[in-house]
Design an enzyme around this catalytic site. Structure first.
Site, PDB file in Angstrom:
ATOM      1  N   HIS A  21       1.226  10.079   9.321  1.00  0.00           N
ATOM      2  CA  HIS A  21       0.262  10.360   8.259  1.00  0.00           C
ATOM      3  C   HIS A  21       0.433  11.777   7.718  1.00  0.00           C
ATOM      4  O   HIS A  21       0.353  12.754   8.469  1.00  0.00           O
ATOM      5  CB  HIS A  21      -1.145  10.186   8.843  1.00  0.00           C
ATOM      6  CG  HIS A  21      -2.248  10.212   7.853  1.00  0.00           C
ATOM      7  ND1 HIS A  21      -3.420  10.903   8.065  1.00  0.00           N
ATOM      8  CD2 HIS A  21      -2.395   9.607   6.654  1.00  0.00           C
ATOM      9  CE1 HIS A  21      -4.231  10.726   7.034  1.00  0.00           C
ATOM     10  NE2 HIS A  21      -3.627   9.940   6.166  1.00  0.00           N
ATOM     11  N   GLU A  48       3.931   9.003   5.495  1.00  0.00           N
ATOM     12  CA  GLU A  48       3.006   8.776   4.389  1.00  0.00           C
ATOM     13  C   GLU A  48       2.731  10.123   3.744  1.00  0.00           C
ATOM     14  O   GLU A  48       2.646  11.148   4.436  1.00  0.00           O
ATOM     15  CB  GLU A  48       1.709   8.161   4.916  1.00  0.00           C
ATOM     16  CG  GLU A  48       0.700   7.784   3.846  1.00  0.00           C
ATOM     17  CD  GLU A  48      -0.348   8.872   3.583  1.00  0.00           C
ATOM     18  OE1 GLU A  48      -1.198   8.656   2.708  1.00  0.00           O
ATOM     19  OE2 GLU A  48      -0.317   9.930   4.264  1.00  0.00           O
ATOM     20  N   ASP A  50       0.734  12.016  -0.055  1.00  0.00           N
ATOM     21  CA  ASP A  50      -0.160  11.841  -1.209  1.00  0.00           C
ATOM     22  C   ASP A  50       0.450  12.553  -2.403  1.00  0.00           C
ATOM     23  O   ASP A  50       0.851  13.719  -2.306  1.00  0.00           O
ATOM     24  CB  ASP A  50      -1.536  12.446  -0.911  1.00  0.00           C
ATOM     25  CG  ASP A  50      -2.171  11.838   0.325  1.00  0.00           C
ATOM     26  OD1 ASP A  50      -2.592  10.674   0.241  1.00  0.00           O
ATOM     27  OD2 ASP A  50      -2.232  12.516   1.364  1.00  0.00           O
ATOM     28  N   HIS A  63      -3.621  15.816  -1.075  1.00  0.00           N
ATOM     29  CA  HIS A  63      -4.564  14.717  -0.895  1.00  0.00           C
ATOM     30  C   HIS A  63      -5.804  14.866  -1.760  1.00  0.00           C
ATOM     31  O   HIS A  63      -6.195  13.945  -2.482  1.00  0.00           O
ATOM     32  CB  HIS A  63      -4.976  14.617   0.578  1.00  0.00           C
ATOM     33  CG  HIS A  63      -5.995  13.557   0.839  1.00  0.00           C
ATOM     34  ND1 HIS A  63      -7.359  13.790   0.724  1.00  0.00           N
ATOM     35  CD2 HIS A  63      -5.872  12.260   1.194  1.00  0.00           C
ATOM     36  CE1 HIS A  63      -8.020  12.680   1.000  1.00  0.00           C
ATOM     37  NE2 HIS A  63      -7.141  11.735   1.287  1.00  0.00           N
ATOM     38  N   GLU A 123       1.414   7.508  -1.309  1.00  0.00           N
ATOM     39  CA  GLU A 123       0.113   7.123  -1.835  1.00  0.00           C
ATOM     40  C   GLU A 123      -0.098   7.836  -3.165  1.00  0.00           C
ATOM     41  O   GLU A 123      -0.065   9.067  -3.239  1.00  0.00           O
ATOM     42  CB  GLU A 123      -1.024   7.477  -0.883  1.00  0.00           C
ATOM     43  CG  GLU A 123      -2.364   7.029  -1.461  1.00  0.00           C
ATOM     44  CD  GLU A 123      -3.583   7.391  -0.629  1.00  0.00           C
ATOM     45  OE1 GLU A 123      -4.699   7.357  -1.194  1.00  0.00           O
ATOM     46  OE2 GLU A 123      -3.414   7.707   0.568  1.00  0.00           O
TER      47      GLU A 123
END
Length: 253
Positions: A21, A48, A50, A63, A123
């Protein structure tokens, strides 16, 4: 008992089961290259991140909508040009060891991933009001960066408009719908957007939901799984991907 180390989640799915993450969870400043390097040092092969747009259209990693939590500035990140964002300290909030760590662009991260044979879940995290435009920009850039380079990134978002933009800009890139609750119409939206995965709050998964998603030809991914009991439950349900902060606890492969 520590969850069994399992690699890819079955035939036809190119991504490993364990996903780090924001690079390395909480062990390094999230979404910075320092975090991805640390995640890789722990053996993780997929991350992952953002992604959002600067005021002048540069895709960068962050994020939050605002800069306050993870940089030494304040205000809406997407309202600043990249030349300003590039000067910010995105590591000092985390620890003195990372003071001065800059924000990363998606292009920075792509170079790292391609050079180290790492995979990516991007993301799409748009500034409010820029949902579709951000999806288009992220997907278009990702398609160019990964052109002819093997396994493409998985594009995910909570915002259907962002996934719609991504589908229009780069239809060949795989997409996944993020859900925190099972809101009315989520399943139909995921199918309409030709998603290959549903990425859900870990507590939502049960036998029935896994069967529903698998029955539609999509994969089941979970966020953010940081304890052994939860990981064991998700493995027993035959889910396909686990996003974790605990790169120091879970063996990635």
């Amino acid at each position: 008992m520590r969850p069994q180390a399992i690699g890819t989640a079955g035939p036809g799915w190119p991504y490993p089961r364990w996903i780090a993450h924001r690079g390395a969870g909480k062990l390094a400043p999230e979404n910075t290259l320092a975090a991805f390097r640390l995640g890789a040092a722990h053996g993780y092969r997929m991350f992952e991140c953002d992604a959002k747009l600067s005021a002048d259209g540069v895709v960068f990693l962050m994020h939050d909508t605002t800069l306050d939590r993870t940089t030494n500035a304040s205000g809406v990140g997407g309202e600043r040009p990249w030349a300003e964002l590039a000067q910010l300290d995105a590591g000092g909030w985390h620890s003195r060891a990372h003071a001065g760590e800059p924000l990363a662009t998606l292009e920075n991260l792509a170079r790292f991933c391609l050079a180290n044979a790492c995979l990516l879940n991007i993301e799409i995290k748009p500034t409010p009001g820029a949902e579709q435009r951000t999806g288009e920009a992220v997907a278009g850039l990702a398609a160019r960066l990964w052109a002819g380079a093997g396994i493409p990134p998985l594009l995910t978002s909570f915002r259907p408009e962002s996934l719609q933009g991504a589908m229009q800009a780069a239809p060949a890139l795989p997409r996944g719908l993020l859900v925190d609750t099972l809101w009315d119409g989520w399943f139909d939206i995921a199918r309409a957007l030709h998603c290959v995965a549903v990425v859900a709050n870990q507590v939502l998964w049960d036998d029935a939901l896994v069967r529903q998603v698998h029955g539609a030809g999509m994969r089941c991914l979970s966020y953010t799984v940081n304890d052994e009991w939860s990981a064991q439950r998700l493995l027993a349900l035959d889910t396909d991907g686990i996003i974790t902060d605990r790169v120091d606890l879970f063996p990635p492969a």
